[in-house]
Design a protein around this motif. Structure first.
Motif, PDB file in Angstrom:
ATOM      1  N   LEU A 289      -2.768  -6.393   5.350  1.00 44.49           N
ATOM      2  CA  LEU A 289      -3.120  -7.637   4.663  1.00 44.49           C
ATOM      3  C   LEU A 289      -2.871  -7.501   3.160  1.00 44.49           C
ATOM      4  CD1 LEU A 289      -4.286 -10.467   5.154  1.00 44.49           C
ATOM      5  CD2 LEU A 289      -6.567  -9.501   4.843  1.00 44.49           C
ATOM      6  N   ALA A 290      -3.195  -6.346   2.602  1.00 43.42           N
ATOM      7  CA  ALA A 290      -2.926  -6.099   1.181  1.00 43.42           C
ATOM      8  C   ALA A 290      -1.432  -6.210   0.882  1.00 43.42           C
ATOM      9  CB  ALA A 290      -3.442  -4.719   0.782  1.00 43.42           C
ATOM     10  N   GLU A 291      -0.610  -5.647   1.750  1.00 42.93           N
ATOM     11  CA  GLU A 291       0.836  -5.717   1.569  1.00 42.93           C
ATOM     12  C   GLU A 291       1.331  -7.160   1.609  1.00 42.93           C
ATOM     13  OE1 GLU A 291       3.517  -2.625   1.758  1.00 42.93           O
ATOM     14  OE2 GLU A 291       1.907  -2.710   0.285  1.00 42.93           O
ATOM     15  N   MET A 292       0.771  -7.966   2.524  1.00 44.52           N
ATOM     16  CA  MET A 292       1.197  -9.360   2.646  1.00 44.52           C
ATOM     17  C   MET A 292       0.779 -10.160   1.420  1.00 44.52           C
ATOM     18  SD  MET A 292       0.603 -10.056   6.734  1.00 44.52           S
ATOM     19  CE  MET A 292       1.599 -11.566   6.797  1.00 44.52           C
ATOM     20  N   TYR A 293      -0.416  -9.904   0.907  1.00 41.03           N
ATOM     21  CA  TYR A 293      -0.838 -10.578  -0.318  1.00 41.03           C
ATOM     22  C   TYR A 293       0.024 -10.147  -1.500  1.00 41.03           C
ATOM     23  CZ  TYR A 293      -5.101 -12.969   1.216  1.00 41.03           C
ATOM     24  OH  TYR A 293      -5.988 -13.835   1.802  1.00 41.03           O
ATOM     25  N   ARG A 294       0.423  -8.878  -1.528  1.00 43.07           N
ATOM     26  CA  ARG A 294       1.230  -8.384  -2.646  1.00 43.07           C
ATOM     27  C   ARG A 294       2.611  -9.023  -2.662  1.00 43.07           C
ATOM     28  NH1 ARG A 294       5.063  -4.569  -3.252  1.00 43.07           N
ATOM     29  NH2 ARG A 294       4.812  -3.855  -1.097  1.00 43.07           N
ATOM     30  N   THR A 295       3.220  -9.161  -1.498  1.00 37.93           N
ATOM     31  CA  THR A 295       4.596  -9.657  -1.418  1.00 37.93           C
ATOM     32  C   THR A 295       4.680 -11.156  -1.190  1.00 37.93           C
ATOM     33  OG1 THR A 295       4.665  -9.206   0.972  1.00 37.93           O
ATOM     34  CG2 THR A 295       5.379  -7.437  -0.506  1.00 37.93           C
ATOM     35  N   GLY A 296       3.555 -11.782  -0.805  1.00 32.98           N
ATOM     36  CA  GLY A 296       3.603 -13.207  -0.468  1.00 32.98           C
ATOM     37  C   GLY A 296       4.327 -13.452   0.837  1.00 32.98           C
ATOM     38  N   ASP A 297       4.273 -12.490   1.725  1.00 32.92           N
ATOM     39  CA  ASP A 297       4.980 -12.565   3.007  1.00 32.92           C
ATOM     40  C   ASP A 297       4.067 -13.195   4.057  1.00 32.92           C
ATOM     41  OD1 ASP A 297       6.629 -12.228   5.170  1.00 32.92           O
ATOM     42  OD2 ASP A 297       6.398 -10.060   5.303  1.00 32.92           O
ATOM     43  N   GLY A 298       4.274 -14.493   4.341  1.00 35.20           N
ATOM     44  CA  GLY A 298       3.471 -15.180   5.346  1.00 35.20           C
ATOM     45  C   GLY A 298       2.154 -15.685   4.820  1.00 35.20           C
ATOM     46  N   ILE A 299       1.896 -15.444   3.535  1.00 41.73           N
ATOM     47  CA  ILE A 299       0.628 -15.826   2.915  1.00 41.73           C
ATOM     48  C   ILE A 299       0.910 -15.965   1.425  1.00 41.73           C
ATOM     49  CG2 ILE A 299      -0.156 -13.470   2.437  1.00 41.73           C
ATOM     50  CD1 ILE A 299      -2.921 -14.275   3.374  1.00 41.73           C
ATOM     51  N   LEU A 300       0.136 -16.801   0.745  1.00 47.70           N
ATOM     52  CA  LEU A 300       0.388 -16.982  -0.676  1.00 47.70           C
ATOM     53  C   LEU A 300       0.113 -15.696  -1.445  1.00 47.70           C
ATOM     54  CD1 LEU A 300      -0.917 -20.541  -1.489  1.00 47.70           C
ATOM     55  CD2 LEU A 300       1.368 -19.657  -1.828  1.00 47.70           C
ATOM     56  N   GLN A 301       1.046 -15.363  -2.332  1.00 46.29           N
ATOM     57  CA  GLN A 301       0.916 -14.127  -3.104  1.00 46.29           C
ATOM     58  C   GLN A 301      -0.347 -14.160  -3.961  1.00 46.29           C
ATOM     59  OE1 GLN A 301       3.769 -13.234  -6.388  1.00 46.29           O
ATOM     60  NE2 GLN A 301       4.348 -11.498  -5.094  1.00 46.29           N
ATOM     61  N   ASP A 302      -1.123 -13.097  -3.886  1.00 48.34           N
ATOM     62  CA  ASP A 302      -2.369 -13.014  -4.653  1.00 48.34           C
ATOM     63  C   ASP A 302      -2.651 -11.540  -4.931  1.00 48.34           C
ATOM     64  OD1 ASP A 302      -5.054 -12.936  -5.543  1.00 48.34           O
ATOM     65  OD2 ASP A 302      -5.498 -14.821  -4.518  1.00 48.34           O
ATOM     66  N   TYR A 303      -2.329 -11.087  -6.139  1.00 51.11           N
ATOM     67  CA  TYR A 303      -2.474  -9.679  -6.467  1.00 51.11           C
ATOM     68  C   TYR A 303      -3.931  -9.225  -6.442  1.00 51.11           C
ATOM     69  CZ  TYR A 303       2.413  -9.684  -7.992  1.00 51.11           C
ATOM     70  OH  TYR A 303       3.770  -9.768  -8.030  1.00 51.11           O
ATOM     71  N   THR A 304      -4.837 -10.128  -6.846  1.00 47.06           N
ATOM     72  CA  THR A 304      -6.250  -9.752  -6.865  1.00 47.06           C
ATOM     73  C   THR A 304      -6.732  -9.392  -5.466  1.00 47.06           C
ATOM     74  OG1 THR A 304      -6.684 -11.176  -8.771  1.00 47.06           O
ATOM     75  CG2 THR A 304      -8.585 -10.512  -7.448  1.00 47.06           C
ATOM     76  N   LYS A 305      -6.426 -10.231  -4.492  1.00 45.10           N
ATOM     77  CA  LYS A 305      -6.832  -9.952  -3.119  1.00 45.10           C
ATOM     78  C   LYS A 305      -6.092  -8.742  -2.561  1.00 45.10           C
ATOM     79  CE  LYS A 305      -8.363 -14.595  -1.894  1.00 45.10           C
ATOM     80  NZ  LYS A 305      -8.145 -15.783  -1.037  1.00 45.10           N
ATOM     81  N   SER A 306      -4.832  -8.611  -2.962  1.00 49.96           N
ATOM     82  CA  SER A 306      -4.064  -7.455  -2.507  1.00 49.96           C
ATOM     83  C   SER A 306      -4.756  -6.157  -2.920  1.00 49.96           C
ATOM     84  CB  SER A 306      -2.657  -7.513  -3.102  1.00 49.96           C
ATOM     85  OG  SER A 306      -1.951  -6.316  -2.828  1.00 49.96           O
ATOM     86  N   VAL A 307      -5.148  -6.074  -4.178  1.00 50.11           N
ATOM     87  CA  VAL A 307      -5.790  -4.854  -4.682  1.00 50.11           C
ATOM     88  C   VAL A 307      -7.138  -4.637  -4.006  1.00 50.11           C
ATOM     89  CG1 VAL A 307      -6.766  -3.750  -6.726  1.00 50.11           C
ATOM     90  CG2 VAL A 307      -4.575  -4.920  -6.885  1.00 50.11           C
ATOM     91  N   GLU A 308      -7.879  -5.725  -3.772  1.00 52.05           N
ATOM     92  CA  GLU A 308      -9.185  -5.596  -3.114  1.00 52.05           C
ATOM     93  C   GLU A 308      -9.038  -4.980  -1.722  1.00 52.05           C
ATOM     94  OE1 GLU A 308     -10.954  -9.441  -3.139  1.00 52.05           O
ATOM     95  OE2 GLU A 308     -11.491  -9.361  -5.262  1.00 52.05           O
ATOM     96  N   TRP A 309      -8.020  -5.417  -0.982  1.00 50.01           N
ATOM     97  CA  TRP A 309      -7.838  -4.879   0.374  1.00 50.01           C
ATOM     98  C   TRP A 309      -7.277  -3.465   0.336  1.00 50.01           C
ATOM     99  CZ3 TRP A 309     -10.654  -6.610   3.926  1.00 50.01           C
ATOM    100  CH2 TRP A 309     -10.970  -7.967   4.030  1.00 50.01           C
ATOM    101  N   TYR A 310      -6.417  -3.154  -0.636  1.00 53.30           N
ATOM    102  CA  TYR A 310      -5.988  -1.764  -0.806  1.00 53.30           C
ATOM    103  C   TYR A 310      -7.205  -0.867  -1.023  1.00 53.30           C
ATOM    104  CZ  TYR A 310      -0.940  -2.686  -1.395  1.00 53.30           C
ATOM    105  OH  TYR A 310       0.367  -3.014  -1.196  1.00 53.30           O
TER     106      TYR A 310
END
Length: 529
Positions: A305-326
């Protein structure tokens, strides 16, 4: 502060593009501050909450956006982003097809009512664990999916709490009829128990003559005048003892199986839908699967999920959420997540403050746990002296560790060092060993480099035919350097039968990719015609 995350507006703020205005066909509801309507964005149905901005003050809208962007829970509405123009703010969220609980009550049986109360309590419990008080729980703010699963919404009145929040500081807020007694006393204070009271009122609204006795007793406790006598959200869940909800459709969507799958099953289904393995490929559906598994603590799903948030792949890009899931996956010891987090600390990107100490510590942990990429990042730190004392020996140690584990980039880097004699004694045998390992893994840069070794006879017997073999493998993967070399060999008939047509075709392909040598050779042949 070093190593901490920047927690401001969601990274998706301003990235959704132009949001259409509401129409009679898309309008869901309206109120004093704006409207809610549907938006079919690229085949995905979303809900848009359009709020009027008064006198340029959008602090309330920013408050809601900031709070919702922090949240990730099955029973909290998912926020995808926020857009602003001169007149309105647009908060884009999941579209809850089942509408509000207020409108749904007449059609609900008691199995669903009990489950809905339990899910609302679970969503509130999550908010309270994040130190957030909703402050406006009511039937209109409890949305339902098409299978009657709860999504709490409307966080415009929510506040981050510090044990109890003074009403005088924020003024009294909430909806008449749902406001707890302590909020209208001489020393009013919001607390988690204020939300429990409001939930009790919602439970009372679902009451009828068929209500189970335990439900009625619990409801009465929730609306007790003394907040100390009210149950916690955990107690509400435990008392209702909902075993799980039936699957109405028997289908394959994330919503349809929301209550029937384990974290492992949700993750496996997500992988299938992400890759299209045996099912129709659906990245948005995969993201929802991963989100469900992530909320159940599945580390691999959290990383995905973090990867998908980081790249915006299938979901809107959101770096904050990406880092939270990482972070969540890394905290469980998942090495790939630790590596990504370490790299963010190393580069100071995606809302993470640069911190070489944390970068080294996190990458070392991941490397010790077996992550190959962590080894290459550590090697880079020692090679360049980033946050550590520059050390060729340490750099080579970590590159060797990564190369032994099969990392093609580390293998190529070692081969280049042994060819050039950079930081090590020149050794063509070692160079050939490492570059061959990478080439056998079908890594095009390594195949090209191996072709060059055979073409020039460095560390191996010179062989045009072996050079052709490896150049062809790299050229077939689109590497323009290999296309250029192979094209010249075809023109010259070295290691392969002369074929000027094929040679020129390869040169044109390389030239089209910007290869300067190929363009010069093509120009030379044109002048000879």
């Amino acid at each position: 502060m070093s190593g901490t995350l920047v927690n401001s507006l969601p990274e998706s703020w301003g990235k959704l593009g132009e949001v259409p205005p509401p129409s009679p066909e898309t309008l869901v509801g309206n109120g004093a501050f704006g409207e809610v309507y549907k938006w079919n964005r690229h085949g995905t149905m979303m809900a848009v909450k359009r709020l009027r901005i008064g006198n340029g003050d959008n602090s309330v809208i920013k408050t809601e956006a900031k709070i919702v962007s922090r949240l990730a829970h099955r029973h909290i509405i998912q926020c995808y982003g926020v857009e602003l123009d001169d007149l309105y703010a647009y908060i884009i969220t999941d579209y809850a097809e089942g509408g509000s609980l207020t409108k749904a009550i007449p059609r609900l049986d008691w199995d669903n009512k009990i489950r809905i109360a339990a899910e609302a309590a679970q969503g509130l419990g999550y908010l309270h664990s994040m130190d957030i008080i909703h402050r406006d729980i009511k039937g209109d703010n409890i949305l339902l999916t098409k299978h009657n699963e709860v999504r709490l919404c409307d966080f415009g009145m929510a506040k981050v709490m510090d044990s109890a929040v003074s009403v005088s500081r924020y003024r009294r807020k909430g909806t008449a009829g749902y406001i707890a007694p302590e909020l209208i006393s001489r020393s009013p204070k919001y607390s988690a128990k204020s939300d429990v009271f409001a939930l009790g009122i919602v439970m009372r609204e679902m009451l009828d003559q068929n209500a189970p006795p335990d439900y009625t007793v619990l409801m009465t406790r929730c609306i007790d005048a003394d907040p100390n006598n009210r149950p916690t959200t955990d107690e509400i869940e435990d008392t209702l003892q909902v075993p799980g909800v039936h699957n109405n459709a028997g289908g394959d969507s994330a919503d349809e199986t929301a209550h029937s799958l384990s974290a492992d099953d949700e993750y496996d289904q997500g992988l299938r839908q992400y890759s299209g393995n045996g099912v129709k490929r659906n990245r948005a559906e995969a993201a929802e699967r991963f989100r469900r598994a992530s909320n159940m603590g599945h580390a691999k799903a959290q990383y995905q999920l973090a990867e998908m948030y980081r790249t915006g792949d299938g979901i809107l890009q959101d770096y904050t959420k990406s880092v939270e899931w990482y972070r969540k996956a890394a905290d469980q010891g998942y090495a790939p997540a630790q590596t990504c987090l370490g790299l963010l600390f190393l580069t100071g990107s995606n809302g993470v403050s640069q911190d070489y100490r944390l970068a080294r510590k996190t990458l070392k942990t991941a490397a010790d746990d077996g992550d190959t990429k962590a080894c290459t990042h550590l090697a880079f730190m020692y090679l360049c002296g980033c946050g550590v004392s520059q050390s060729n020996d340490e750099a080579i140690k970590w590159y060797l560790e990564a190369a032994k584990r099969g990392d093609v980039e580390a293998q190529c880097f070692l081969a280049d060092m042994y060819v050039t004699g950079d930081r090590v004694e020149r050794d063509y045998d070692e160079a050939h060993k490492w570059i061959s390992m990478a080439a056998e893994q079908d890594y095009a840069p390594a195949q090209y480099d191996l072709g060059m070794l055979y073409l020039q006879g460095q560390g191996v017997p010179q062989s045009d035919s072996e050079a052709v073999k490896w150049f062809r493998k790299a050229a077939d993967q689109g590497k323009h350097d290999a296309q250029y070399r192979l094209g010249e060999l075809y023109l010259e008939g070295r290691g392969v039968r002369t074929n000027k047509s094929k040679g020129m075709t390869l040169l044109r392909r390389a030239a089209d990719q910007g290869n300067i040598d190929a363009r010069v050779t093509l120009a030379f042949h044109v002048l000879q015609l």
